[in-house]
Motif scaffolding. Structure first.
Motif, short mmCIF file in Angstrom:
data_model
loop_
_atom_site.label_atom_id
_atom_site.label_comp_id
_atom_site.label_asym_id
_atom_site.label_seq_id
_atom_site.Cartn_x
_atom_site.Cartn_y
_atom_site.Cartn_z
N MET A 140 51.74 9.86 -47.10
CA MET A 140 51.18 10.14 -48.43
C MET A 140 51.23 8.90 -49.33
N PHE A 141 51.41 7.73 -48.70
CA PHE A 141 51.43 6.47 -49.44
C PHE A 141 50.17 6.23 -50.23
N GLU A 142 49.08 6.75 -49.71
CA GLU A 142 47.79 6.45 -50.33
C GLU A 142 47.84 6.69 -51.83
N ILE A 143 48.54 7.73 -52.22
CA ILE A 143 48.59 8.08 -53.65
C ILE A 143 49.17 6.93 -54.46
N ILE A 144 50.35 6.49 -54.08
CA ILE A 144 51.03 5.47 -54.86
C ILE A 144 50.29 4.12 -54.76
N ARG A 145 49.70 3.88 -53.63
CA ARG A 145 48.96 2.63 -53.46
C ARG A 145 47.66 2.62 -54.26
N ASP A 146 46.94 3.71 -54.18
CA ASP A 146 45.69 3.80 -54.94
C ASP A 146 45.94 3.70 -56.43
N ILE A 147 46.98 4.38 -56.86
CA ILE A 147 47.32 4.36 -58.29
C ILE A 147 47.62 2.94 -58.75
N GLY A 148 48.36 2.20 -57.93
CA GLY A 148 48.67 0.82 -58.27
C GLY A 148 47.43 -0.05 -58.34
N ALA A 149 46.56 0.10 -57.36
CA ALA A 149 45.35 -0.72 -57.30
C ALA A 149 44.44 -0.41 -58.49
N PHE A 197 61.51 2.62 -48.28
CA PHE A 197 61.62 2.73 -49.74
C PHE A 197 60.31 3.19 -50.36
N GLU A 198 59.22 2.71 -49.84
CA GLU A 198 57.93 3.15 -50.36
C GLU A 198 57.75 4.65 -50.11
N LYS A 199 58.16 5.08 -48.95
CA LYS A 199 58.07 6.51 -48.63
C LYS A 199 58.94 7.33 -49.58
N HIS A 200 60.14 6.84 -49.80
CA HIS A 200 61.06 7.53 -50.70
C HIS A 200 60.48 7.62 -52.11
N THR A 201 59.96 6.50 -52.59
CA THR A 201 59.37 6.46 -53.93
C THR A 201 58.17 7.40 -54.02
N SER A 202 57.38 7.34 -52.99
CA SER A 202 56.17 8.17 -52.94
C SER A 202 56.53 9.65 -52.92
N ASP A 203 57.49 10.00 -52.09
CA ASP A 203 57.92 11.39 -51.99
C ASP A 203 58.45 11.90 -53.32
N ARG A 204 59.25 11.05 -53.96
CA ARG A 204 59.82 11.44 -55.22
C ARG A 204 58.74 11.64 -56.29
N LEU A 205 57.75 10.76 -56.22
CA LEU A 205 56.68 10.84 -57.20
C LEU A 205 55.94 12.16 -57.13
#
Lengths: 133, 133
Positions: free
Chosen positions: A1-10, B104-112
């Motif tokens: 589910m990284f896409e969310i955090i990555r897209d948001i950053g971009a 860490f990215e996974k952790h941050t993403s999950d928490r988000l």
DNA sequence: GATTATTCATTGCATTTGCAATAACTTAGT
DNA sequence: ACTAAGTTATTGCAAATGCAATGAATAATC
């Protein structure tokens, strides 16, 4: 589910680049325009509050606000009760430029979500609102 | 509909503050960890490609990559065909640290997204994907 | 094939950034 | 009332940032 955090950053970085380019001519690059907009909409926040509301480092926020005060966009006022606090208000120049900042933010926002239907936009807004708290 | 663009900005800045604090000890603050992650996952991008993929200014990206090369995290290789291009790969140190960055990215993403149901997470992911292009 | 326009990496330079530290003040605890 | 802990604004300083400009290589156009 990284896409969310990555897209948001971009999206954020891309948006900031464009907005800073747009407002450099007004001396409002480096996210300075954000402070004017937020202060106009919610006057009287103290410095730390303002910084936290936009999630920017307090020392960076402090210096940007100082610069905006020097340039006539914002105004600072000591709090009557708590001598530590300095509350932020827009000055003439800030009020004068707000409509333009607002219009550009609207334009940018509209363009960003232009690929979504109205229902999808509402959905997205609600989902993001759940993330910020 | 400003909330979308504002929330996205706030989330990004908050995330970056936390992630930079986490990886400062590795010399991977200032978003440097992003380059290692992306390069590991997609080796061989040239500098400009890498910068664009994360929406960071090319000159900033260039200098960050240089530093990461100096520190043993990344490696540069001239393109055989096009003499302008320098392609980026992870070096030993980059490969070694990737699992930790990833976790860490996974952790941050999950928490988000922890406030969202699984369906909502999928929805959000799909909506954001529509925004980036 | 010569010329023009793009695209790439790279550097210069002035500004911004943000961590760390400090001083003034307020709140909480004893 | 006193002390300790927490909060605020503020400054110092080294590092990062990003716009503008350059040179080299490629692509496009004539």
């Amino acid at each position: 589910m990284f896409e969310i955090i990555r897209d948001i950053g971009a999206i954020t970085r891309q948006t900031e680049i464009k907005t800073n380019a747009e407002f450099r001519r007004l001396g409002l690059a480096n996210n300075a325009f954000i402070y004017v907009i937020r202060t106009y909409e919610k006057p009287g926040m103290f410095l730390g509050q303002l910084a936290d509301s936009v999630q920017i480092d307090r020392t960076t926020a402090f210096r940007t606000v100082q610069k905006l005060v020097d340039n006539g966009y914002l105004r600072l006022e000591d709090d009557a009760k708590d001598k530590r606090l300095r509350r932020v208000y827009v000055a003439q120049k800030g009020a004068a430029v707000y409509p333009e900042l607002h219009a550009f933010e609207k334009h940018t926002s509209d363009r960003l979500v232009s690929q979504l239907t109205v229902e999808e936009q509402t959905q997205l807004k609600q989902l993001l609102a759940k993330l910020v708290y």
